[in-house]
Design a protein around this motif. Structure first.
Motif, PDB file in Angstrom:
ATOM      1  N   TYR A  81      -7.069   5.254  13.448  1.00  0.00           N
ATOM      2  CA  TYR A  81      -7.202   3.508  13.772  1.00  0.00           C
ATOM      3  C   TYR A  81      -8.689   3.573  14.050  1.00  0.00           C
ATOM      4  CZ  TYR A  81      -2.701   4.864  14.038  1.00  0.00           C
ATOM      5  OH  TYR A  81      -1.296   5.449  14.711  1.00  0.00           O
ATOM      6  N   LYS A  82      -9.632   4.602  14.554  1.00  0.00           N
ATOM      7  CA  LYS A  82     -10.608   3.571  14.896  1.00  0.00           C
ATOM      8  C   LYS A  82     -11.239   3.253  12.822  1.00  0.00           C
ATOM      9  CE  LYS A  82     -15.637   5.009  16.970  1.00  0.00           C
ATOM     10  NZ  LYS A  82     -15.553   6.217  17.492  1.00  0.00           N
ATOM     11  N   ASP A  83     -11.688   4.537  12.509  1.00  0.00           N
ATOM     12  CA  ASP A  83     -11.336   3.695  10.895  1.00  0.00           C
ATOM     13  C   ASP A  83     -11.485   2.255  10.858  1.00  0.00           C
ATOM     14  OD1 ASP A  83     -12.973   6.144  11.217  1.00  0.00           O
ATOM     15  OD2 ASP A  83     -11.323   7.225   9.648  1.00  0.00           O
ATOM     16  N   ILE A  84     -10.230   2.017  11.191  1.00  0.00           N
ATOM     17  CA  ILE A  84      -9.125   0.739  10.291  1.00  0.00           C
ATOM     18  C   ILE A  84     -10.060  -0.301  10.704  1.00  0.00           C
ATOM     19  CG2 ILE A  84      -7.211  -0.340   9.840  1.00  0.00           C
ATOM     20  CD1 ILE A  84      -5.206   2.446   9.384  1.00  0.00           C
ATOM     21  N   SER A  85      -9.945   0.153  12.322  1.00  0.00           N
ATOM     22  CA  SER A  85     -10.299  -1.405  12.977  1.00  0.00           C
ATOM     23  C   SER A  85     -12.516  -1.794  12.200  1.00  0.00           C
ATOM     24  CB  SER A  85     -10.330  -0.938  14.967  1.00  0.00           C
ATOM     25  OG  SER A  85     -11.053  -2.000  14.925  1.00  0.00           O
ATOM     26  N   PHE A  86     -12.509  -0.795  12.922  1.00  0.00           N
ATOM     27  CA  PHE A  86     -13.804  -0.744  11.860  1.00  0.00           C
ATOM     28  C   PHE A  86     -14.133  -1.072  10.823  1.00  0.00           C
ATOM     29  CE2 PHE A  86     -18.422   1.053  10.790  1.00  0.00           C
ATOM     30  CZ  PHE A  86     -19.249   0.146  11.829  1.00  0.00           C
ATOM     31  N   ALA A  87     -13.594  -0.904   9.127  1.00  0.00           N
ATOM     32  CA  ALA A  87     -13.442  -1.509   8.503  1.00  0.00           C
ATOM     33  C   ALA A  87     -13.030  -2.975   8.546  1.00  0.00           C
ATOM     34  CB  ALA A  87     -12.706  -0.685   7.839  1.00  0.00           C
ATOM     35  N   ARG A  88     -12.669  -3.179   9.530  1.00  0.00           N
ATOM     36  CA  ARG A  88     -11.634  -4.633   9.297  1.00  0.00           C
ATOM     37  C   ARG A  88     -12.580  -5.601   9.816  1.00  0.00           C
ATOM     38  NH1 ARG A  88      -5.231  -4.731  11.291  1.00  0.00           N
ATOM     39  NH2 ARG A  88      -5.318  -7.295  10.541  1.00  0.00           N
ATOM     40  N   GLU A  89     -13.623  -4.882  11.222  1.00  0.00           N
ATOM     41  CA  GLU A  89     -14.177  -5.967  11.864  1.00  0.00           C
ATOM     42  C   GLU A  89     -15.613  -7.065  11.198  1.00  0.00           C
ATOM     43  OE1 GLU A  89     -16.624  -3.233  14.525  1.00  0.00           O
ATOM     44  OE2 GLU A  89     -15.044  -3.366  15.698  1.00  0.00           O
ATOM     45  N   GLY A  90     -16.187  -6.429  10.066  1.00  0.00           N
ATOM     46  CA  GLY A  90     -16.879  -7.169   9.703  1.00  0.00           C
ATOM     47  C   GLY A  90     -16.704  -7.811   8.446  1.00  0.00           C
ATOM     48  N   ALA A  91     -16.820  -8.303   6.964  1.00  0.00           N
ATOM     49  CA  ALA A  91     -17.155  -8.850   5.386  1.00  0.00           C
ATOM     50  C   ALA A  91     -17.859  -7.712   5.118  1.00  0.00           C
ATOM     51  CB  ALA A  91     -18.465 -10.231   5.278  1.00  0.00           C
ATOM     52  N   ASN A  92     -18.116  -6.819   5.668  1.00  0.00           N
ATOM     53  CA  ASN A  92     -18.437  -5.569   3.922  1.00  0.00           C
ATOM     54  C   ASN A  92     -17.416  -4.524   3.526  1.00  0.00           C
ATOM     55  OD1 ASN A  92     -21.062  -7.581   3.753  1.00  0.00           O
ATOM     56  ND2 ASN A  92     -22.597  -5.200   5.066  1.00  0.00           N
ATOM     57  N   SER A  93     -16.706  -4.437   4.699  1.00  0.00           N
ATOM     58  CA  SER A  93     -15.723  -3.551   4.423  1.00  0.00           C
ATOM     59  C   SER A  93     -14.274  -4.560   4.484  1.00  0.00           C
ATOM     60  CB  SER A  93     -16.072  -2.246   4.909  1.00  0.00           C
ATOM     61  OG  SER A  93     -16.226  -2.672   6.864  1.00  0.00           O
ATOM     62  N   THR A  94     -13.658  -3.405   4.038  1.00  0.00           N
ATOM     63  CA  THR A  94     -11.426  -3.319   4.633  1.00  0.00           C
ATOM     64  C   THR A  94     -11.123  -2.538   3.876  1.00  0.00           C
ATOM     65  OG1 THR A  94      -9.791  -5.609   3.760  1.00  0.00           O
ATOM     66  CG2 THR A  94     -11.364  -4.864   2.232  1.00  0.00           C
ATOM     67  N   VAL A  95      -9.520  -2.267   4.487  1.00  0.00           N
ATOM     68  CA  VAL A  95      -8.926  -1.537   3.813  1.00  0.00           C
ATOM     69  C   VAL A  95      -7.697  -2.465   2.747  1.00  0.00           C
ATOM     70  CG1 VAL A  95      -6.963   0.112   4.349  1.00  0.00           C
ATOM     71  CG2 VAL A  95      -9.239   0.164   6.038  1.00  0.00           C
ATOM     72  N   LEU A  96      -7.538  -2.003   1.878  1.00  0.00           N
ATOM     73  CA  LEU A  96      -6.531  -2.852   0.371  1.00  0.00           C
ATOM     74  C   LEU A  96      -5.351  -2.168   0.666  1.00  0.00           C
ATOM     75  CD1 LEU A  96      -9.271  -2.925  -2.209  1.00  0.00           C
ATOM     76  CD2 LEU A  96      -8.556  -5.146  -0.784  1.00  0.00           C
ATOM     77  N   VAL A  97      -4.652  -2.567   0.462  1.00  0.00           N
ATOM     78  CA  VAL A  97      -3.058  -1.738   0.378  1.00  0.00           C
ATOM     79  C   VAL A  97      -2.751  -2.467  -0.029  1.00  0.00           C
ATOM     80  CG1 VAL A  97      -2.522  -1.317   2.947  1.00  0.00           C
ATOM     81  CG2 VAL A  97      -1.789  -3.695   2.465  1.00  0.00           C
ATOM     82  N   GLY A  98      -1.440  -1.796  -1.439  1.00  0.00           N
ATOM     83  CA  GLY A  98      -0.737  -1.613  -2.075  1.00  0.00           C
ATOM     84  C   GLY A  98       0.258  -2.113  -2.047  1.00  0.00           C
ATOM     85  N   MET A  99       1.883  -2.707  -2.241  1.00  0.00           N
ATOM     86  CA  MET A  99       2.892  -2.509  -1.846  1.00  0.00           C
ATOM     87  C   MET A  99       3.936  -1.872  -2.783  1.00  0.00           C
ATOM     88  SD  MET A  99       2.123  -3.561   1.988  1.00  0.00           S
ATOM     89  CE  MET A  99       3.942  -3.762   2.196  1.00  0.00           C
ATOM     90  N   SER A 100       4.766  -1.778  -2.510  1.00  0.00           N
ATOM     91  CA  SER A 100       6.075  -1.407  -3.071  1.00  0.00           C
ATOM     92  C   SER A 100       7.729  -1.578  -2.851  1.00  0.00           C
ATOM     93  CB  SER A 100       5.860  -0.377  -3.735  1.00  0.00           C
ATOM     94  OG  SER A 100       6.916  -0.014  -4.864  1.00  0.00           O
ATOM     95  N   ASP A 101       8.148  -2.874  -3.110  1.00  0.00           N
ATOM     96  CA  ASP A 101       9.914  -2.875  -2.476  1.00  0.00           C
ATOM     97  C   ASP A 101       9.549  -2.430  -0.445  1.00  0.00           C
ATOM     98  OD1 ASP A 101      11.068  -2.520  -4.373  1.00  0.00           O
ATOM     99  OD2 ASP A 101      11.327  -0.116  -4.571  1.00  0.00           O
ATOM    100  N   ASP A 102       8.271  -3.627   0.126  1.00  0.00           N
ATOM    101  CA  ASP A 102       8.513  -4.464   1.441  1.00  0.00           C
ATOM    102  C   ASP A 102       7.640  -2.507   1.935  1.00  0.00           C
ATOM    103  OD1 ASP A 102       8.356  -6.996   1.273  1.00  0.00           O
ATOM    104  OD2 ASP A 102      10.618  -6.317   1.361  1.00  0.00           O
ATOM    105  N   ARG A 103       7.147  -1.805   1.016  1.00  0.00           N
ATOM    106  CA  ARG A 103       6.177  -0.527   2.494  1.00  0.00           C
ATOM    107  C   ARG A 103       4.759  -0.475   1.384  1.00  0.00           C
ATOM    108  NH1 ARG A 103       7.745   5.585  -0.325  1.00  0.00           N
ATOM    109  NH2 ARG A 103       8.334   5.296  -2.542  1.00  0.00           N
ATOM    110  N   ILE A 104       4.404   0.187   2.268  1.00  0.00           N
ATOM    111  CA  ILE A 104       2.799   0.799   1.637  1.00  0.00           C
ATOM    112  C   ILE A 104       2.964   1.940   1.059  1.00  0.00           C
ATOM    113  CG2 ILE A 104       0.617   1.471   2.229  1.00  0.00           C
ATOM    114  CD1 ILE A 104       1.419  -0.973   3.398  1.00  0.00           C
ATOM    115  N   ALA A 105       2.497   1.506  -1.084  1.00  0.00           N
ATOM    116  CA  ALA A 105       2.163   2.522  -1.588  1.00  0.00           C
ATOM    117  C   ALA A 105       1.311   2.815  -2.250  1.00  0.00           C
ATOM    118  CB  ALA A 105       3.185   1.448  -2.821  1.00  0.00           C
ATOM    119  N   ALA A 106       0.473   2.614  -1.721  1.00  0.00           N
ATOM    120  CA  ALA A 106      -1.495   2.914  -1.211  1.00  0.00           C
ATOM    121  C   ALA A 106      -2.017   2.336  -1.115  1.00  0.00           C
ATOM    122  CB  ALA A 106      -1.753   2.713  -3.543  1.00  0.00           C
ATOM    123  N   THR A 107      -3.682   2.925  -0.411  1.00  0.00           N
ATOM    124  CA  THR A 107      -4.196   2.092   0.086  1.00  0.00           C
ATOM    125  C   THR A 107      -5.773   2.991  -0.196  1.00  0.00           C
ATOM    126  OG1 THR A 107      -4.947   4.213   1.432  1.00  0.00           O
ATOM    127  CG2 THR A 107      -3.524   2.086   2.037  1.00  0.00           C
TER     128      THR A 107
END
Length: 138
Positions: free
Chosen positions: A32-58
């Protein structure tokens, strides 16, 4: 081809559950901390790929202004071996390329031969460098 986008608040629990199911979490790293930290700035993110309205890949992706890094590359175990891991890596590389980053690094646990082979097939190679780390607490 799966479309990847930045994680949204409603997907955080599902992403952590996926990372746990894939064996990517460790007691000393709070996802949770890793996700929050990645989302704080412009230099990182968590990308998610969806399949049938669920997370298939990240993939968590970021850069330091010079080199990119990949973390938490995960595919739903029920959907593995269908090319989604490749798509996740390529989505992260595209994200980095759009920001002018021309080289990407990643870390693979030494005992994880299966994953090492996956990345080698994508053109990644072992660099003759020593990775050193220190936890900063305080």
């Amino acid at each position: 081809m799966m479309q990847f986008r930045d994680i949204e608040d409603q997907y955080v629990e599902a992403v952590v559950a996926l990372w746990t199911a894939c064996g990517l979490t460790r007691p000393w790293n709070d996802p949770y901390k890793d996700i929050s930290f990645a989302r704080e700035g412009a230099n990182s993110t968590v990308l998610v790929g969806m399949s049938d309205d669920r997370i298939a890949a990240t993939v968590m992706v970021g850069h330091d202004g010079h080199r990119g890094m990949l973390y938490y590359v995960a595919v739903d175990p029920a959907l593995q071996r269908q090319g989604l891991g490749i798509e996740a890596v390529r989505a992260a590389e595209k994200w980095l390329g759009a920001r002018g980053v021309w080289k990407v690094n990643l870390l693979v646990r030494a005992e994880n031969e299966k994953v090492r082979g996956f990345y080698e097939k994508l053109g990644y190679e072992v660099n003759p460098v020593l990775c050193m780390a220190r936890r900063i607490t305080g």
